[in-house]
Design a protein around this motif. Sequence first.
Motif, short mmCIF file in Angstrom:
data_model
loop_
_atom_site.label_atom_id
_atom_site.label_comp_id
_atom_site.label_asym_id
_atom_site.label_seq_id
_atom_site.Cartn_x
_atom_site.Cartn_y
_atom_site.Cartn_z
N GLN A 1 0.85 -1.19 0.00
CA GLN A 1 0.00 0.00 0.00
C GLN A 1 0.89 1.24 0.00
OE1 GLN A 1 -1.96 -0.89 3.76
NE2 GLN A 1 -0.81 0.74 4.80
N ASP A 2 0.28 2.34 -0.33
CA ASP A 2 1.04 3.59 -0.38
C ASP A 2 1.45 4.05 1.01
OD1 ASP A 2 2.02 5.88 -1.79
OD2 ASP A 2 0.36 7.02 -0.91
N PRO A 3 2.73 4.45 1.23
CA PRO A 3 3.81 4.45 0.22
C PRO A 3 4.41 3.05 0.05
CG PRO A 3 4.64 5.24 2.31
CD PRO A 3 3.17 4.99 2.52
N TRP A 4 5.03 2.82 -1.09
CA TRP A 4 5.59 1.50 -1.38
C TRP A 4 7.12 1.50 -1.23
CZ3 TRP A 4 1.46 3.25 -4.53
CH2 TRP A 4 0.30 2.46 -4.45
N PRO A 5 7.63 1.34 -0.03
CA PRO A 5 9.10 1.26 0.11
C PRO A 5 9.60 -0.05 -0.51
CG PRO A 5 8.03 0.80 2.21
CD PRO A 5 6.94 1.23 1.27
N ALA A 6 10.60 0.09 -1.34
CA ALA A 6 11.10 -1.07 -2.10
C ALA A 6 12.14 -1.84 -1.28
CB ALA A 6 11.70 -0.61 -3.42
N TYR A 7 11.67 -2.60 -0.30
CA TYR A 7 12.61 -3.40 0.49
C TYR A 7 11.87 -4.51 1.22
CZ TYR A 7 11.11 -1.49 5.02
OH TYR A 7 10.38 -1.17 6.14
N THR A 8 12.64 -5.50 1.65
CA THR A 8 12.23 -6.45 2.68
C THR A 8 13.37 -6.49 3.69
OG1 THR A 8 13.24 -8.46 1.78
CG2 THR A 8 11.05 -7.85 0.93
#
Length: 367
Positions: free
Chosen positions: A86-93
């Motif tokens: 969902q917003d925001p979409w941080p690109a990590y795990t």
Amino acid sequence: MLKLPLLGQRHPRYTIALAGLVLCAYWFLSSSAPPLRPVHYNANHELKARLEREERKYRDMVPQRHDLITKFGPTPAQVVMFPPDQDPWPAYTVWDFFPPVFNCPHELDRLGALGDGGKWICGISRIQDKPDCVVYSFGIDSSYSFEAVLLQSTRFCQVWIYDSTKGDGAKNHIPRSLRHRVHFAKLALGATDRHGASDDPKRWTLRSLMSENGHSHIDFLRLDVEGWEWETFRAIIRDFTMERGSPANGASVWGVPEREGVLPFGQLQIELHVWNQRFQDFLEWWELLEIAGLRPFHNEINLIYANYNRGSGVELAEYSFLNVRGENAFIKDYVPVEPETDHVARENEQEAERLQRIRHGAGPARR
């Protein structure tokens, strides 16, 4: 022209004597000990430079981790292990904070079955002929492919296999020709010793097990202990290393106080289960491994588990670590010695020498 008599036409005494001589020669040659096979070992003259280069590179990565925490935290307590879609979409795990950027300074191999069961190891050539090679493997379940291939790939490695649900009957999973180098016990690895008569399952610390087995080192340590790795490894680091006494040192570049001492193994292959783990706890645990000298050189996310549990995050990952401290075979060149397992050949050789002295005398005295 003078004709020599054929063998059968000679006096019977000559025939008997010749037959006896042939039999004695055959017996002597067949009873002689086979030549000892030398221990094969290739020194790595670039090893020191490679390790220093990888250590510099790894330390350069650590500030990037801190920056990533600040970006998505800004504190470790605020970092989410697996952000929602969902917003925001941080690109990590969580795994993006802990990349295996320390390259193996030797060959890199995957031993065992494809899919679940295989493990990534660094430099099997360093121990394929190592006389005192020792492997500990905890938590087998039903997969023995890594242990079997490792045994097939080495001459002298002895493997200790421990599982709290399986005992000596598990040996049937190992090829019969290799079972003499495998030892089984039904027990679990733990943070404290609890192996009295009423304890079930019986738990041993790594330090106690090594003492029980008479071992001072382990070449490969493999763990798949279903979530017990967090407290277990804290205990291992506590048992084999100690925090430096001067509080003036404060936190190291890793974020935790410096420790001194050497962990007793050369490599660690471990499956991490981050069920219900908080990022700040995972970070502190990981930094303890780093401060103790462990460097990750490979990881493999368990996508089989992720496929079965699609409602959760990618919570299982295999990591392989190299221990960059101490004198283990993967970071130090060593002088091969005649393996103890060749004692039978040595005894045969000594016996052959003794028989030769009986037959031919002791020979001239040495000066």
